[in-house]
Design an enzyme around this catalytic site. Structure first.
Site, PDB file in Angstrom:
ATOM      1  CE  LYS A 179      -8.613  -0.577 -10.373  1.00 41.78           C
ATOM      2  NZ  LYS A 179      -8.255  -2.008 -10.406  1.00 41.78           N
ATOM      3  CD  GLU A 254      -3.670   1.584   4.387  1.00 33.54           C
ATOM      4  OE1 GLU A 254      -2.425   1.729   4.451  1.00 33.54           O
ATOM      5  OE2 GLU A 254      -4.222   0.502   4.188  1.00 33.54           O
ATOM      6  CB  CYS A 288      -1.415  -2.181   4.963  1.00 29.76           C
ATOM      7  SG  CYS A 288      -2.126  -2.247   3.352  1.00 29.76           S
ATOM      8  CD  GLU A 389       3.942  -1.906   2.185  1.00 26.41           C
ATOM      9  OE1 GLU A 389       3.721  -1.330   1.108  1.00 26.41           O
ATOM     10  OE2 GLU A 389       3.058  -2.082   3.056  1.00 26.41           O
TER      11      GLU A 389
HETATM   12  C1  UN1 Z   1      -4.533  -4.178   5.277  1.00 24.57           C
HETATM   13  O1  UN1 Z   1      -3.588  -4.920   5.345  1.00 24.57           O
HETATM   14  O2  UN1 Z   1      -4.582  -3.274   4.421  1.00 24.57           O
HETATM   15  O3  UN1 Z   1      -5.574  -4.830  11.031  1.00 24.57           O
HETATM   16  C2  UN1 Z   1      -5.752  -4.301   6.138  1.00 24.57           C
HETATM   17  C3  UN1 Z   1      -5.489  -5.729  10.206  1.00 24.57           C
HETATM   18  C4  UN1 Z   1      -6.709  -6.087   9.383  1.00 24.57           C
HETATM   19  C5  UN1 Z   1      -6.799  -5.192   8.192  1.00 24.57           C
HETATM   20  C6  UN1 Z   1      -5.557  -5.103   7.372  1.00 24.57           C
HETATM   21  N1  UN1 Z   1      -7.880  -5.949  10.204  1.00 24.57           N
HETATM   22  O4  UN1 Z   1      -4.454  -6.359  10.038  1.00 24.57           O
END
Ligand code: UN1
Length: 499
Positions: A179, A254, A288, A389
């Site tokens: 999804k 995550e 993230c 965040e």
């Molecule tokens: C994300 O933001 O969930 O390390 C992934 C990084 C990228 C992946 C980010 N290679 O910023």
């Protein structure tokens, strides 16, 4: 319609067929840089998920019997097709997600890297052989596929994260129900076409478009989906974890970060500024791993702040398809409002706003969603802007007077994804890599830029102990099987007949 080469309406990909959703329900997908509709995506429901599960179950039985090196051959083909189409994929990615084209190319490359890396696993998938405690008995462990796995992927890395999850699942002999985020369905559509062209058997990967509330929920509820791998918000992750917990379903989560760059008094400040700029304002802070706190030693705070402000003035903001643009739009109106709300909170909490802090609404920005790169100073670690965040181009400067304090401030948040330290002192480097409580630690680089052959994920509220990508991903999509072969011709009892 902005691009005539893109289908007006997407359909699901189930059992190797392109099929209409059961309900005739769609939602538009807009380019965040222009506000224009690019396509529309099905809002599928439980019945579509059921069809996908039936197909995936059937396909998985056969797929698990295909030798892993042959499964891997298909992934090599997937990697080559992605490589051939890198430029096309990158421009579609920029159109649906907004990230600047250079970063979009980087993200597609991340997927290509993952294809080749995981294809290599087809000739490894190592287990262990180990001596038995009994004579004429052989002991070993192997990785067995789990069965049908469900993956739920976010809009901020719509292709890279999908590859982190689907490629290890495929090479290990599972089938997949995927999804994708409704904001960025085109990457899933393009990748599904690639799976088809590479010759992946029908039903091994199924794409069901729709919302978390309907499609995600149906996936979590279905007993035949044995794993859920999710990247997204902390709130949603917790709900998924508790529902999967009740069903004793394996779940890998995550859920973001509150990542910090530490700048010590001996740091190379030019390098630190570059690292902060790239990891805080790249992808408009919507990673993230984005840097949203700078924990700076008091002796260099003033100089770092001045240099950072100067560098921020040089950032060009706009449509990511323009090669000269460094900062693209925010994904949608709701996300833009959230960023702005946090800026208000920061001001109310007494932080000093040094740059940005507003929605860009000059003519050239009026149809997209753009936020000015923002810098706060005099931020205290207990302020909400220093703990929660924000997922946008907002950075908080926090002053400290020692490495110990910097590490404390870094660790004193509920997330634990990524951290970084700029210093020339080897003792500080090793102390930091030991004591920073995050899944990823960078030295003399910003907080972003994870490579696919290392585990990706974090501690505390970032996850639930699992990792994406790297070898660690195989642990999510396989079960360990321990096998004992007794060739003594008699009953030998473990722990008893050992004399
Ligand atoms: C994300 O933001 O969930 O390390 C992934 C990084 C990228 C992946 C980010 N290679 O910023």
């Amino acid at each position: 319609m902005e691009n005539p080469n893109i289908e007006k309406r997407l359909v699901n990909y189930i059992d190797g067929e392109w099929v209409l959703p059961v309900k005739n329900d769609y939602t538009p997908v807009r380019n965040p840089a222009t506000g224009k509709t690019i396509t529309s995506v099905p809002l599928s429901g439980e019945k579509d998920v059921l069809a996908a599960v039936t197909a995936a179950k059937k396909a998985q039985k056969e797929w698990a019997l295909v030798p892993a090196p042959q499964r891997a051959e298909l992934l090599f083909r997937v990697g080559s097709l992605m490589k051939e189409r890198k430029e096309k994929l990158a421009s579609i990615l920029t159109m649906e997600n907004g990230k600047v084209i250079e970063e979009a190319r980087g993200e597609v490359q991340e997927g290509i890297d993952m294809a080749y890396y995981m294809a290599g696993e087809g000739r490894r998938l190592f287990g262990q052989t180990t001596p038995s405690e009994l004579k004429n008995k052989f002991a070993m462990s192997t990785r067995a596929p789990v069965g049908v796995v469900g993956i739920i992927t976010p809009w901020n890395f719509p292709i890279a994260i999908a590859t982190w999850k689907s490629f290890p699942a495929i090479v290990a002999g599972n089938s997949v129900i995927w999804k994708p985020a409704t904001e960025t369905p085109l990457m899933a559509y393009e990748l599904a076409k690639i799976f088809e062209e590479a010759g992946l058997p029908a039903g091994v990967v199924n794409v069901v478009f729709g919302s978390g509330a309907e499609v995600g929920e149906a996936m979590i509820d279905h007993d035949d989906i044995r794993v859920i791998s999710f990247t997204g918000s902390n709130d949603t992750g917790r709900v998924i974890a508790s529902k999967c917990g009740m069903k004793l379903k394996k779940v890998s989560l995550e859920m973001g970060g509150k990542n910090a760059v530490i700048v010590m008094d001996d740091a190379d400040l030019s390098l630190a500024v570059e690292g902060i700029l790239w990891s805080a304002f790249g992808t408009s802070g919507q990673r993230c791993t984005a840097c949203s706190r700078v924990i700076v030693h008091e002796d260099v705070k003033e100089e770092l702040t001045e240099r950072l402000l100067l560098a921020m003035e040089q950032l060009t903001i706009g449509n990511g398809l323009d090669e000269s643009v460094k900062v693209g739009p925010i994904i949608n109106e709701k996300a833009l409002e959230k960023v702005d709300r946090y800026v208000h909170i920061g001001r109310q909490e007494g932080a000093t706003l040094l740059a940005g802090g507003y929605v860009l609404n000059e003519d050239k920005y009026s149809s997209g969603h753009y936020y000015a790169p923002t810098l706060f100073t005099d931020v205290r670690p207990d302020m909400r802007i220093a703990k929660e965040e924000i997922f946008g181009p907002v950075v908080s400067l926090i002053e400290v007077s020692s490495l110990e304090e910097a590490i404390d401030v870094n660790n004193n948040v509920t997330f634990g994804l990524s951290s970084s330290i700029f210093t020339q002192n080897i003792n500080q480097v090793f102390t930091a890599q030991r004591d920073l409580d995050t899944g990823i630690v960078y030295v003399n680089a910003g907080t972003t830029g994870a490579e696919i052959h290392l585990p990706f994920g974090g501690t505390k509220g970032t996850g639930n102990g699992h990792r994406d990508s790297g070898l660690a991903a195989l642990d999510v999509f396989t079960e360990w099987r321990s096998i004992y072969v007794d060739f003594s011709g008699r009953l030998q009892r473990a722990q008893i007949d050992t004399e």
